[in-house]
Design a protein around this motif. Structure first.
Motif, PDB file in Angstrom:
ATOM      1  N   ILE A   8       5.039  -4.712  -1.134  1.00 24.38           N
ATOM      2  CA  ILE A   8       4.200  -4.448  -2.305  1.00 24.38           C
ATOM      3  C   ILE A   8       3.996  -5.781  -3.012  1.00 24.38           C
ATOM      4  CG2 ILE A   8       3.957  -3.208  -4.480  1.00 24.38           C
ATOM      5  CD1 ILE A   8       5.852  -1.085  -3.393  1.00 24.38           C
ATOM      6  N   GLY A   9       2.813  -6.337  -2.886  1.00 23.88           N
ATOM      7  CA  GLY A   9       2.511  -7.618  -3.497  1.00 23.88           C
ATOM      8  C   GLY A   9       1.569  -7.469  -4.675  1.00 23.88           C
ATOM      9  N   GLY A  10       1.009  -8.587  -5.106  1.00 24.47           N
ATOM     10  CA  GLY A  10       0.056  -8.556  -6.200  1.00 24.47           C
ATOM     11  C   GLY A  10      -1.358  -8.318  -5.731  1.00 24.47           C
ATOM     12  N   THR A  11      -1.618  -8.566  -4.419  1.00 23.57           N
ATOM     13  CA  THR A  11      -2.966  -8.417  -3.880  1.00 23.57           C
ATOM     14  C   THR A  11      -3.015  -7.549  -2.625  1.00 23.57           C
ATOM     15  OG1 THR A  11      -2.713 -10.445  -2.563  1.00 23.57           O
ATOM     16  CG2 THR A  11      -3.681 -10.662  -4.767  1.00 23.57           C
ATOM     17  N   LYS A  12      -1.872  -7.352  -1.965  1.00 23.60           N
ATOM     18  CA  LYS A  12      -1.890  -6.586  -0.719  1.00 23.60           C
ATOM     19  C   LYS A  12      -0.712  -5.625  -0.660  1.00 23.60           C
ATOM     20  CE  LYS A  12       0.674 -10.124   1.814  1.00 23.60           C
ATOM     21  NZ  LYS A  12       0.685 -11.109   2.879  1.00 23.60           N
ATOM     22  N   LEU A  13      -0.933  -4.550   0.115  1.00 22.25           N
ATOM     23  CA  LEU A  13       0.072  -3.532   0.350  1.00 22.25           C
ATOM     24  C   LEU A  13       0.138  -3.328   1.860  1.00 22.25           C
ATOM     25  CD1 LEU A  13       1.952  -1.360  -0.946  1.00 22.25           C
ATOM     26  CD2 LEU A  13      -0.019   0.182  -0.887  1.00 22.25           C
ATOM     27  N   ILE A  33      -4.847  -4.316  -2.790  1.00 22.16           N
ATOM     28  CA  ILE A  33      -4.486  -3.745  -4.090  1.00 22.16           C
ATOM     29  C   ILE A  33      -5.591  -4.019  -5.098  1.00 22.16           C
ATOM     30  CG2 ILE A  33      -2.959  -4.181  -6.072  1.00 22.16           C
ATOM     31  CD1 ILE A  33      -0.655  -4.328  -4.037  1.00 22.16           C
ATOM     32  N   VAL A  34      -5.874  -3.037  -5.930  1.00 22.82           N
ATOM     33  CA  VAL A  34      -6.834  -3.205  -7.025  1.00 22.82           C
ATOM     34  C   VAL A  34      -6.019  -3.302  -8.323  1.00 22.82           C
ATOM     35  CG1 VAL A  34      -8.831  -2.257  -8.216  1.00 22.82           C
ATOM     36  CG2 VAL A  34      -8.538  -1.861  -5.751  1.00 22.82           C
ATOM     37  N   PRO A  35      -5.774  -4.508  -8.828  1.00 22.61           N
ATOM     38  CA  PRO A  35      -4.905  -4.652 -10.001  1.00 22.61           C
ATOM     39  C   PRO A  35      -5.334  -3.811 -11.196  1.00 22.61           C
ATOM     40  CG  PRO A  35      -5.298  -6.787  -8.993  1.00 22.61           C
ATOM     41  CD  PRO A  35      -6.219  -5.811  -8.302  1.00 22.61           C
ATOM     42  N   ALA A  36      -6.643  -3.602 -11.350  1.00 21.64           N
ATOM     43  CA  ALA A  36      -7.136  -2.839 -12.503  1.00 21.64           C
ATOM     44  C   ALA A  36      -6.643  -1.401 -12.488  1.00 21.64           C
ATOM     45  CB  ALA A  36      -8.668  -2.872 -12.531  1.00 21.64           C
ATOM     46  N   LYS A  37      -6.278  -0.878 -11.337  1.00 25.18           N
ATOM     47  CA  LYS A  37      -5.770   0.500 -11.250  1.00 25.18           C
ATOM     48  C   LYS A  37      -4.285   0.587 -11.544  1.00 25.18           C
ATOM     49  CE  LYS A  37      -9.290   2.217  -8.069  1.00 25.18           C
ATOM     50  NZ  LYS A  37      -9.564   2.900  -6.779  1.00 25.18           N
ATOM     51  N   GLY A  38      -3.638  -0.580 -11.715  1.00 21.52           N
ATOM     52  CA  GLY A  38      -2.247  -0.619 -12.128  1.00 21.52           C
ATOM     53  C   GLY A  38      -1.277  -0.114 -11.077  1.00 21.52           C
ATOM     54  N   ILE A  42      -1.339   1.738  -7.047  1.00 19.51           N
ATOM     55  CA  ILE A  42      -0.587   1.280  -5.873  1.00 19.51           C
ATOM     56  C   ILE A  42       0.264   2.407  -5.312  1.00 19.51           C
ATOM     57  CG2 ILE A  42       1.222  -0.298  -5.099  1.00 19.51           C
ATOM     58  CD1 ILE A  42       0.167  -2.326  -7.144  1.00 19.51           C
ATOM     59  N   ARG A  43       0.870   3.175  -6.197  1.00 20.22           N
ATOM     60  CA  ARG A  43       1.709   4.275  -5.722  1.00 20.22           C
ATOM     61  C   ARG A  43       0.891   5.332  -4.975  1.00 20.22           C
ATOM     62  NH1 ARG A  43       4.371   3.035 -10.675  1.00 20.22           N
ATOM     63  NH2 ARG A  43       3.330   4.690 -11.840  1.00 20.22           N
ATOM     64  N   HIS A  44      -0.327   5.575  -5.437  1.00 22.50           N
ATOM     65  CA  HIS A  44      -1.202   6.502  -4.712  1.00 22.50           C
ATOM     66  C   HIS A  44      -1.503   5.967  -3.314  1.00 22.50           C
ATOM     67  CE1 HIS A  44      -1.841   9.497  -7.743  1.00 22.50           C
ATOM     68  NE2 HIS A  44      -2.394   8.661  -8.608  1.00 22.50           N
ATOM     69  N   MET A  49      -0.210   5.991   2.688  1.00 17.62           N
ATOM     70  CA  MET A  49       0.184   5.205   3.858  1.00 17.62           C
ATOM     71  C   MET A  49       1.478   5.737   4.481  1.00 17.62           C
ATOM     72  SD  MET A  49      -0.690   1.462   2.244  1.00 17.62           S
ATOM     73  CE  MET A  49      -0.397   0.422   3.671  1.00 17.62           C
ATOM     74  N   ILE A  50       2.476   6.039   3.651  1.00 17.25           N
ATOM     75  CA  ILE A  50       3.756   6.504   4.183  1.00 17.25           C
ATOM     76  C   ILE A  50       3.601   7.879   4.812  1.00 17.25           C
ATOM     77  CG2 ILE A  50       6.154   7.060   3.644  1.00 17.25           C
ATOM     78  CD1 ILE A  50       5.352   4.051   3.478  1.00 17.25           C
ATOM     79  N   ARG A  51       2.832   8.742   4.172  1.00 16.60           N
ATOM     80  CA  ARG A  51       2.617  10.074   4.748  1.00 16.60           C
ATOM     81  C   ARG A  51       1.920   9.965   6.110  1.00 16.60           C
ATOM     82  NH1 ARG A  51       5.439  13.247   1.678  1.00 16.60           N
ATOM     83  NH2 ARG A  51       5.031  13.313  -0.560  1.00 16.60           N
ATOM     84  N   SER A  52       0.999   9.034   6.228  1.00 13.03           N
ATOM     85  CA  SER A  52       0.315   8.842   7.505  1.00 13.03           C
ATOM     86  C   SER A  52       1.291   8.397   8.587  1.00 13.03           C
ATOM     87  CB  SER A  52      -0.792   7.796   7.342  1.00 13.03           C
ATOM     88  OG  SER A  52      -1.392   7.501   8.594  1.00 13.03           O
ATOM     89  N   LEU A  53       2.174   7.470   8.264  1.00 15.45           N
ATOM     90  CA  LEU A  53       3.158   7.009   9.244  1.00 15.45           C
ATOM     91  C   LEU A  53       4.173   8.096   9.569  1.00 15.45           C
ATOM     92  CD1 LEU A  53       3.789   3.386   7.905  1.00 15.45           C
ATOM     93  CD2 LEU A  53       2.432   4.056   9.899  1.00 15.45           C
ATOM     94  N   GLN A  54       4.582   8.867   8.556  1.00 13.69           N
ATOM     95  CA  GLN A  54       5.533   9.965   8.798  1.00 13.69           C
ATOM     96  C   GLN A  54       4.923  11.079   9.649  1.00 13.69           C
ATOM     97  OE1 GLN A  54       6.747  10.793   4.622  1.00 13.69           O
ATOM     98  NE2 GLN A  54       8.853  10.562   5.372  1.00 13.69           N
ATOM     99  N   SER A  55       3.610  11.213   9.618  1.00 11.64           N
ATOM    100  CA  SER A  55       2.971  12.266  10.400  1.00 11.64           C
ATOM    101  C   SER A  55       3.058  11.985  11.900  1.00 11.64           C
ATOM    102  CB  SER A  55       1.501  12.408   9.992  1.00 11.64           C
ATOM    103  OG  SER A  55       0.740  11.285  10.423  1.00 11.64           O
TER     104      SER A  55
END
Length: 319
Positions: A8-13, A33-38, A42-44, A49-55
C-alpha cells in the motif's frame, strides 16, 4: 499453502498471491491509487483485489507493506504522509475481519529490507541494512532473516538522524538534505536566491530544463545537469551524498552490518554521481576497525521489492 503479499503506497496498490513454500507467484494485481478518495477509497480497492485472489485459492496468511509509520505490534496505522484518512486505523484487525486471514503489517521500508536481505542483494549474509533513498529516506535492519526492532515505536530510521550537533530542530535531518525532495528543495532555493546573471549558464540550464517552472524541477533533471557539469547541481548532490555517507557510517559504526543495500529512485543516478562518492564518504567517516568489514551495493529486486517482502512476512507468520 498460499499467501498474499500487499504493498500500500502513496500512488500504487499491489497484491500478489504466491505459494507459501517456494514464493512462486500465482497471480498479481496492481491498481493506481487516487489520493483524493482517501484511505477509504484504497480500502475499497484492496477489498476487491483480495477477494479476487481468494476466489482462486484458499489463502492461509497475508503480509502488508504500508507506506507510512505504524505500530507493528497492533497493526494500527499511525498516519500516511500521502493519503488522508489512515490516522490510527486498525488495518490488521480490519483485514482479519474482512478476509478471515492472519495478517502481519510492517512499514514499506522494513518490508523491502526483509526482501533484499532474504532474496536480493543481501542474500547469504547474516546481517543486512537496507537504506531507501527516494522522496524520503528510510532504513531497515535484518539479522538471521528476521527484522530487528519490530516491537519498538521506531527503529533504524537513518533518515531522521540529525547531521551534527548544530542541527537541533527535528526537521533538520539527513532526509531533509539527502532525499530526492531534499535535493530538489535545495536546488530550488538556490535558483530563487540568485540573479540570472550570476552563474548564468548553470542557472539557465536548470531553469530551461523545467520550462521556467522550477516548482516542477525533478531529481532526474538535476542528475542530468550534474552529469553535464552543472555547478549548482554538482554542489547540491555533493553535499547530499556526503551527508548520507556520514549517516551510513554512523550506522555501520553502531550496528556493523555485513552489507548495506541501497535502494530507491535517487540511488539509480549514475554511479559517478551517487554510489561512488557515497562509498568514499562512508569510508571517510566510518569507525576505522570496521573499514573493511562491509560492502555497499545497489538493491536487486526493483519495483516488486515491497510485495516480495510482504510475502515473506506472511510466510514467516505461518512458521
Amino acid at each position: 499453502m498460499k499467501v498474499i503479499g500487499v504493498e500500500i503506497g502513496g500512488t500504487k496498490l499491489q497484491a500478489t498471491l504466491a505459494d507459501a513454500d517456494s514464493l512462486e507467484v500465482i497471480g498479481s494485481l496492481r491498481e493506481t491509487i487516487v489520493p483524493a478518495k482517501g484511505a477509504e477509497g484504497i480500502r475499497h480497492q484492496l477489498e476487491a483485489m483480495i477477494r479476487s485472489l481468494q476466489s482462486q485459492y484458499d489463502v492461509d496468511a497475508m503480509g502488508i507493506g504500508f507506506g507510512g509509520p505504524l505500530d507493528a505490534k497492533t497493526g494500527i496505522i499511525t498516519t500516511s504522509h500521502q493519503v488522508e484518512g489512515w490516522d490510527q486505523f486498525p488495518l490488521a484487525d480490519w483485514c482479519r475481519e474482512r478476509f478471515g486471514l492472519p495478517t502481519v503489517i510492517r512499514n514499506d521500508c522494513d518490508t523491502a529490507a526483509l526482501a533484499e536481505a532474504t532474496l536480493g542483494a543481501g542474500k547469504g549474509r547474516q546481517s543486512s541494512f537496507y537504506v531507501t533513498v527516494g522522496s524520503g529516506i528510510g532504513g531497515g535492519y535484518v539479522v538471521d532473516g528476521k527484522l530487528m526492532g519490530t516491537g519498538r515505536p521506531a527503529f533504524a530510521e537513518i533518515g531522521h538522524l540529525r547531521p551534527g550537533v548544530l542541527h537541533s530542530e527535528a526537521t533538520n535531518t539527513v532526509e531533509a538534505e539527502s532525499s530526492g525532495f531534499g535535493i530538489m528543495a535545495e536546488v530550488r532555493h538556490i535558483l530563487q536566491g540568485i540573479a540570472s546573471e550570476e552563474q548564468a549558464d548553470d542557472y539557465w540550464e536548470l531553469v530551461n530544463c523545467c520550462d521556467g517552472n522550477i516548482d516542477v524541477l525533478t531529481t532526474k533533471n538535476i542528475a542530468d545537469a550534474a552529469t553535464n557539469g552543472n555547478g549548482i547541481a554538482c554542489a547540491v548532490l555533493h553535499d547530499a551524498v556526503e551527508t548520507l555517507g556520514w549517516a551510513i557510517a554512523q550506522m555501520i559504526t553502531l550496528m556493523a552490518p555485513e552489507v548495506v543495500v541501497i535502494g530507491g529512485g535517487v540511488s539509480l543516478m549514475p554511479e559517478k554521481l551517487f554510489l561512488t562518492p557515497l562509498k568514499e564518504n562512508v569510508a571517510t567517516y566510518v569507525f576505522p576497525p570496521l573499514a573493511k568489514s562491509y560492502e555497499i551495493v545497489r538493491a536487486d529486486l526493483g519495483e516488486a521489492v515491497v510485495v516480495q517482502g510482504a510475502l515473506l512476512l506472511a510466510k514467516q507468520s505461518l512458521a
